[in-house]
Design an enzyme around this catalytic site. Sequence first.
Site, short mmCIF file in Angstrom:
data_model
loop_
_atom_site.label_atom_id
_atom_site.label_comp_id
_atom_site.label_asym_id
_atom_site.label_seq_id
_atom_site.Cartn_x
_atom_site.Cartn_y
_atom_site.Cartn_z
N ASN A 186 -12.28 -0.83 -0.78
CA ASN A 186 -11.62 -1.23 0.46
C ASN A 186 -12.37 -0.71 1.68
O ASN A 186 -12.66 0.49 1.77
CB ASN A 186 -10.18 -0.69 0.49
CG ASN A 186 -9.48 -0.99 1.81
OD1 ASN A 186 -9.03 -2.11 2.04
ND2 ASN A 186 -9.39 0.00 2.70
N GLU A 187 -12.72 -1.60 2.60
CA GLU A 187 -13.24 -1.26 3.93
C GLU A 187 -14.30 -0.15 3.92
O GLU A 187 -14.31 0.72 4.78
CB GLU A 187 -12.09 -0.89 4.87
CG GLU A 187 -11.22 -2.07 5.23
CD GLU A 187 -10.18 -1.77 6.30
OE1 GLU A 187 -10.08 -0.60 6.76
OE2 GLU A 187 -9.46 -2.70 6.68
N ASN A 209 -6.69 1.77 2.72
CA ASN A 209 -7.38 3.06 2.87
C ASN A 209 -6.95 4.05 1.80
O ASN A 209 -7.74 4.90 1.36
CB ASN A 209 -7.10 3.65 4.26
CG ASN A 209 -7.77 2.84 5.36
OD1 ASN A 209 -8.48 1.87 5.11
ND2 ASN A 209 -7.54 3.25 6.61
N GLU A 267 -6.58 -8.86 4.14
CA GLU A 267 -5.74 -8.16 5.12
C GLU A 267 -5.77 -8.95 6.41
O GLU A 267 -6.85 -9.16 6.99
CB GLU A 267 -6.22 -6.72 5.39
CG GLU A 267 -5.93 -5.73 4.28
CD GLU A 267 -6.23 -4.29 4.70
OE1 GLU A 267 -6.04 -3.95 5.90
OE2 GLU A 267 -6.65 -3.51 3.84
N TYR A 322 -6.90 -7.98 12.38
CA TYR A 322 -5.59 -7.71 12.98
C TYR A 322 -5.65 -8.09 14.46
O TYR A 322 -6.67 -7.89 15.12
CB TYR A 322 -5.21 -6.23 12.83
CG TYR A 322 -4.98 -5.82 11.40
CD1 TYR A 322 -3.77 -6.09 10.77
CD2 TYR A 322 -5.97 -5.17 10.67
CE1 TYR A 322 -3.55 -5.73 9.45
CE2 TYR A 322 -5.76 -4.79 9.35
CZ TYR A 322 -4.55 -5.08 8.75
OH TYR A 322 -4.34 -4.72 7.44
N GLU A 380 0.85 -1.19 0.00
CA GLU A 380 0.00 0.00 0.00
C GLU A 380 0.88 1.24 0.00
O GLU A 380 1.98 1.23 0.57
CB GLU A 380 -0.91 0.02 1.23
CG GLU A 380 -1.84 1.24 1.28
CD GLU A 380 -2.85 1.20 2.41
OE1 GLU A 380 -3.67 2.14 2.48
OE2 GLU A 380 -2.83 0.25 3.20
N GLN A 418 1.53 -5.73 5.97
CA GLN A 418 1.91 -5.51 4.59
C GLN A 418 3.25 -6.18 4.34
O GLN A 418 3.73 -6.93 5.18
CB GLN A 418 1.97 -4.00 4.32
CG GLN A 418 0.60 -3.32 4.42
CD GLN A 418 0.64 -1.82 4.09
OE1 GLN A 418 1.59 -1.32 3.49
NE2 GLN A 418 -0.37 -1.11 4.52
#
Length: 517
Positions: free
Chosen positions: A177-178, A72, A297, A249, A27, A360
Amino acid sequence: MTQARITIDRDFTVAEVPRRLFGSFVEHMGRCVYSGIYEPGHPEADARGLRQDVLKLVREMGPTVVRYPGGNFVSGYNWEDGVGPVEDRPVRIDGAWHTIETNAFGLHEFVEWSKEAEVEVMEAINLGTRGVDEARALVEYANHPGGTYWSDLRRKNGAATGTQQDPFGIKLWCLGNELDGPWQIGHKTADEYGRLAQESAKAMKLVDDSIELVAVGSSSRQMPTFGTWEHTVLSHTYEEVDYISMHAYYQEHDGDAASFLAEGVDMDAFIDGVIATIDAVKAAGKHSNQVNISFDEWNVWYQRGLDGEDQPHNVAKAGWREAPRVIEDTYSVTDAVVVGSLLHSLLRHGDRVTIANQAQLVNVIAPIRSEAGGPAWRQASFWPFARMSALAKGQIMQLAVDSGKTPTAKFGDVDAVDATATWDEQTGRLALFLANRSMEEGAEVSVDLRGLSASGVRSAEVLTIPEGGDRNSANVLDAQDTVGLKTLQEVGIEDGVLHVKLPALSWSVLELDVERA
């Protein structure tokens, strides 16, 4: 000493190992791109600015697919800013991470890097501030052979920058994304996103019907809309998409290392919940196609309330900067054992989780670290990923595990020994992956092979607390080889049963030569 018995039966398998399960993520965030994979002028950089020392470690680690450019970041990104002659590219502010984006590195550069890294590209599109038209244009730019506006522009830009002019042939695409998260630029309700994703998917497949599409799922299991978000989004998109995403996460809270080491239990439950929702929508809609999961992710991330000066939500305090240090976590032995157990969970669900991306790749919560102008090195978390990517081949085996327990505050009593395995009949190799979650006790493990006969142990390695260290031991700039894989000593086969002794707090991998009994 904890006792554990594992039974592996030749005839009880889950699925073929999906190679995309061993993916990663690049990213435009912090130093992942700039001084991570790309640093013109670095002693190890080639003429394109690609750091060859980092590339060497990436190839050793073995990711098969890499998601790009966010995250993001993508929800406010104009992909056109990153193509064409570098000197003509605009400098922009990135609101997601409060940084300055120079756009010196863009789509053409990433495609060049992906070829060097020997990975498949997984491209994310902006459905935060943009929509259908930009999505279909990007697919045309990337994949159409030529003779149209966008495909000819790709050829022109490739010629101008000395990069690839032929079609990129990108097959995997993330539809944003999200977007369930209020922090996301262009945050949407499930209905708003579902309709936009559906129409974007239809338009993209009109340009290239061979592409595979990932709809946005919940940003975490803790989201208040988890479950209902997936149901609503898939009710709109089920016929148009191939996957729905998952993000998770994990970190140690308040010194509760026992619960942290058992977070694979949470990942198992999260995956099972999403599978149930997918199948409910499939049944209700009388669909014949199968939507699977892209866990695009996942990792250990010490958010610590996002109160440190290097945390992304506080970088605004330092003003607008180019590629600041952001969430550059240092990973310990404890973290590496957790990463190994999370990989176990993903592999166990390989019949439905067919894509996964550790987030990442470099510097930003990453298994690889690098310094501007300086060296690159492996973090402790590098090793479970590298070994599983290299050795997990053939069939995922359905294990029966009878293990002694270890107590946790969050999950109650859990198996002290967590395991998964694969068998490749063509090569005659069985790979066994083991995590000992107990911080106090070693484990004696017996592995009963049914329908298979083991002729020998090809290799046995363990990652555990180094001599003179503790559970927080880690690889850092001045001590890059503190934590690594060592030979697992106490291993043997007796009367067809494999016997292994695991040290406390450890992750191990064994490769056996086996054949049908």
